[in-house]
Design a protein around this motif. Structure first.
Motif, mmCIF file in Angstrom:
data_model
loop_
_atom_site.group_PDB
_atom_site.id
_atom_site.type_symbol
_atom_site.label_atom_id
_atom_site.label_comp_id
_atom_site.label_asym_id
_atom_site.label_seq_id
_atom_site.Cartn_x
_atom_site.Cartn_y
_atom_site.Cartn_z
ATOM 1 N N PRO A 140 -16.098 20.331 24.413
ATOM 2 C CA PRO A 140 -15.687 19.893 23.071
ATOM 3 C C PRO A 140 -14.557 20.702 22.452
ATOM 4 O O PRO A 140 -13.870 20.213 21.557
ATOM 5 C CB PRO A 140 -16.964 20.044 22.247
ATOM 6 C CG PRO A 140 -17.738 21.124 22.948
ATOM 7 C CD PRO A 140 -17.451 20.923 24.405
ATOM 8 N N LEU A 141 -14.345 21.944 22.925
ATOM 9 C CA LEU A 141 -13.309 22.797 22.340
ATOM 10 C C LEU A 141 -12.515 23.465 23.454
ATOM 11 O O LEU A 141 -13.081 24.154 24.313
ATOM 12 C CB LEU A 141 -13.936 23.874 21.452
ATOM 13 C CG LEU A 141 -12.988 24.969 20.938
ATOM 14 C CD1 LEU A 141 -11.973 24.388 19.964
ATOM 15 C CD2 LEU A 141 -13.763 26.107 20.298
ATOM 16 N N LEU A 142 -11.203 23.252 23.443
ATOM 17 C CA LEU A 142 -10.314 23.911 24.397
ATOM 18 C C LEU A 142 -9.160 24.558 23.641
ATOM 19 O O LEU A 142 -8.736 24.064 22.586
ATOM 20 C CB LEU A 142 -9.743 22.908 25.402
ATOM 21 C CG LEU A 142 -10.720 22.344 26.449
ATOM 22 C CD1 LEU A 142 -10.043 21.248 27.253
ATOM 23 C CD2 LEU A 142 -11.242 23.450 27.369
ATOM 24 N N THR A 143 -8.658 25.670 24.195
ATOM 25 C CA THR A 143 -7.519 26.345 23.587
ATOM 26 C C THR A 143 -6.473 26.640 24.663
ATOM 27 O O THR A 143 -6.771 26.666 25.863
ATOM 28 C CB THR A 143 -7.928 27.675 22.913
ATOM 29 O OG1 THR A 143 -8.045 28.695 23.907
ATOM 30 C CG2 THR A 143 -9.227 27.537 22.151
ATOM 31 N N SER A 144 -5.272 26.899 24.210
ATOM 32 C CA SER A 144 -4.206 27.328 25.114
ATOM 33 C C SER A 144 -4.400 28.802 25.459
ATOM 34 O O SER A 144 -5.191 29.520 24.827
ATOM 35 C CB SER A 144 -2.847 27.131 24.441
ATOM 36 O OG SER A 144 -2.738 28.006 23.319
ATOM 37 N N SER A 145 -3.653 29.282 26.450
ATOM 38 C CA SER A 145 -3.715 30.705 26.795
ATOM 39 C C SER A 145 -3.155 31.559 25.658
ATOM 40 O O SER A 145 -3.603 32.682 25.439
ATOM 41 C CB SER A 145 -2.936 30.963 28.090
ATOM 42 O OG SER A 145 -1.581 30.524 27.963
ATOM 43 N N ALA A 146 -2.161 31.023 24.922
ATOM 44 C CA ALA A 146 -1.597 31.770 23.800
ATOM 45 C C ALA A 146 -2.646 31.991 22.720
ATOM 46 O O ALA A 146 -2.731 33.076 22.135
ATOM 47 C CB ALA A 146 -0.391 31.023 23.230
ATOM 48 N N PHE A 147 -3.454 30.974 22.454
ATOM 49 C CA PHE A 147 -4.522 31.136 21.456
ATOM 50 C C PHE A 147 -5.578 32.108 21.975
ATOM 51 O O PHE A 147 -6.066 32.970 21.228
ATOM 52 C CB PHE A 147 -5.161 29.791 21.124
ATOM 53 C CG PHE A 147 -6.245 29.875 20.082
ATOM 54 C CD1 PHE A 147 -5.949 29.670 18.745
ATOM 55 C CD2 PHE A 147 -7.564 30.180 20.427
ATOM 56 C CE1 PHE A 147 -6.940 29.758 17.776
ATOM 57 C CE2 PHE A 147 -8.556 30.279 19.470
ATOM 58 C CZ PHE A 147 -8.245 30.062 18.137
ATOM 59 N N ALA A 148 -5.968 31.975 23.232
ATOM 60 C CA ALA A 148 -7.006 32.849 23.801
ATOM 61 C C ALA A 148 -6.596 34.313 23.713
ATOM 62 O O ALA A 148 -7.446 35.199 23.514
ATOM 63 C CB ALA A 148 -7.287 32.456 25.246
ATOM 64 N N ALA A 149 -5.288 34.571 23.814
ATOM 65 C CA ALA A 149 -4.809 35.957 23.799
ATOM 66 C C ALA A 149 -4.995 36.625 22.440
ATOM 67 O O ALA A 149 -5.092 37.857 22.360
ATOM 68 C CB ALA A 149 -3.332 35.994 24.194
ATOM 69 N N ILE A 150 -5.055 35.847 21.360
ATOM 70 C CA ILE A 150 -5.199 36.443 20.023
ATOM 71 C C ILE A 150 -6.557 36.110 19.396
ATOM 72 O O ILE A 150 -6.820 36.431 18.246
ATOM 73 C CB ILE A 150 -4.049 36.004 19.097
ATOM 74 C CG1 ILE A 150 -3.893 34.472 19.052
ATOM 75 C CG2 ILE A 150 -2.741 36.612 19.562
ATOM 76 C CD1 ILE A 150 -4.575 33.777 17.943
ATOM 77 N N SER A 151 -7.433 35.464 20.168
ATOM 78 C CA SER A 151 -8.740 35.077 19.639
ATOM 79 C C SER A 151 -9.616 36.302 19.390
ATOM 80 O O SER A 151 -9.660 37.227 20.209
ATOM 81 C CB SER A 151 -9.454 34.145 20.626
ATOM 82 O OG SER A 151 -10.795 33.936 20.227
#
Length: 456
Positions: free
Chosen positions: A413-424
């Motif tokens: 249900p929820l996916l993010t880009s690698s750029a988002f994962a890096a600042i999560s």
């Protein structure tokens, strides 16, 4: 539109601003909408509640001329209705107007709110601002008040409160009598487009309103109407901007960013969510039930975004685009990512509750996917010269939509880009490398560990 006449049956007198051939009698209790009754005055909260103001004296020959002159020269430049109304009423009081209490109720354009109002008292000034909602229009409190008659019929309604045969055909009148008022008047405030707002006045004079009082109130109401209309127009415009294009975007438009190409480059977390199985649902459900489903879906996800500092920019069919702007004042990129994740959790939790209720009503579940990315976007006006949309454009917005499109394929249900994962601020787990349309290299997408298939 000429005002119709309300006759005071106890005196036989009637009054109006324009001649009318036949008086309109309102004798019996009748269904009337009421702006929710203001709470009773709190007694003895401070010294001013215990004594009369010795600086103000009611004058039998009072005139609103001085207050009207101020209103038309200085007051009209006030940036708030509250400020203009409070100052105007205070000047009237200082000039001897026998008004102990006044309320201003303004109809507005809003999907939830029918109108809003201010209450002024001589003792406390303008001390209350309240809104009333479309949903209250059929409630007894709304239907048993003189305000509804003024809204619907553009009439004046006067009731004496201190005579042996006083009629208390509206509940609010007994409240006014209990607070020490002797005479009540509700009058229409007609705007240039025909919209009706309402002014009410109460006096504490033992004998109630005199003919001169009614004449002067009529004059001051006529002067107040165009000024209140002009000042409240900006508030209405702001409400409409916020409703249709969002708070931040609406503020930009009202501040003058109205030409095609006007905009700025901002760093933001971009949110894109989409309804699952929308084609099948639209084929299966009648139009009214499909519309109700979409409204529930959009309401839950939009409120989650707004409640966590984001802004909904656009509804695209059954999809929604939003942003969480990055600002050093609010904690930078990690804080923006945290707000977006919090909104995603709230959307999931509230949708779970909504689906449980829908199952009890034999309605299909609402399923959706969310894609998150962070990057720079162009935030501003795009479109045709005379038909613009205030939104975001750029690769970051497209990337968020591409990420979301994988949620159906992967069942996550929820996916993010690698750029988002890096600042999560939360630990993210890889959901693999995938190819995006229009992008040559494989792209890695991420999700929360709890959403991975092997974690279930």
């Amino acid at each position: 539109m000429p005002f119709r006449i309300i006759e005071d049956r106890q005196t036989g007198r009637h009054f109006n601003r324009f001649p009318a051939p036949v008086p309109l009698f309102i004798d019996n209790p009748c269904p009337s909408h009421h702006f929710p009754t203001f709470p009773p005055e709190v007694k003895h909260r401070n010294m001013l509640d215990m004594i009369s103001d010795p600086t103000v004296t009611d004058r039998p020959d009072w005139s609103p001329d001085s207050a009207i002159s101020w209103l038309l020269t200085e007051g009209r430049f006030n940036d708030s209705v509250r400020g203009a109304f409070d100052s105007f009423m205070q000047r009237l009081s200082e000039d001897g107007a026998p008004i102990g209490r006044s309320a201003l109720i303004i109809a507005t354009l809003h999907p939830l709110i029918r109108g809003w109002g201010l209450r002024w008292t001589r003792r406390n000034g303008t001390g209350l601002e309240a809104s009333f909602y479309h949903a209250t229009q059929n409630t007894p409190a709304y239907l048993l008040s003189p305000i509804h008659h003024v809204f619907q019929e553009s009439v004046y309604i006067r009731r004496r409160l201190n005579t042996p045969d006083a009629r208390f055909d509206y509940p609010v009148l007994q409240e006014m009598k209990d607070q020490g008022y002797t005479d009540y008047l509700a009058s229409p405030l007609i705007f240039s487009d025909g919209a009706v707002s309402v002014l009410t006045f109460c006096t504490e004079k033992p004998e109630g309103w005199t003919d001169n009082d009614l004449l002067q109130i009529d004059r001051l109401s006529a002067a107040l109407a165009p000024v209140i209309e002009a000042i409240s127009a900006r508030r209405t415009a702001q409400i409409l901007m916020e409703t249709y294009i969002g708070k931040r975007s609406g503020r930009k438009v009202l501040d003058g960013h109205i030409r095609r190409g006007d905009g700025e480059t901002i760093n933001a977390v971009v949110w894109f969510n989409d309804l699952r199985d929308s084609t099948a649902l639209s084929e299966e459900l009648p139009m009214n039930r499909m519309l109700a489903l979409l409204n529930t879906y959009f309401e839950i996800s939009a409120l989650a975004i707004q409640n966590n500092g984001g802004e909904v920019l656009r509804f695209v069919g059954d999809a929604m685009l939003g942003i969480f702007p990055v600002s050093d004042d609010t904690g930078g990129e990690t804080a923006a990512a945290e707000r977006a994740l919090r909104a995603a959790f709230q959307t999931r939790d509230n949708m779970t509750e909504a689906n449980a209720e829908r199952r009890r009503n034999a309605e299909p579940d609402i399923n959706f996917g969310i894609g998150l990315h962070i990057g720079e976007v162009m935030y501003g006006n795009v479109g045709a010269p005379a038909r613009l949309d205030f939104s975001v454009i750029g690769p970051a917005a497209n990337r968020a939509a591409r990420v979301e499109s994988l949620t159906r394929e992967l069942g996550i249900p929820l996916l993010t880009s690698s750029a988002f994962a890096a600042i999560s601020p939360l630990e993210m787990a890889s959901a693999g490398l995938h190819r995006f349309k229009g992008i040559a290299d494989m792209q890695e997408v991420f999700t929360l560990p709890e959403f991975l298939p092997h974690s279930k």
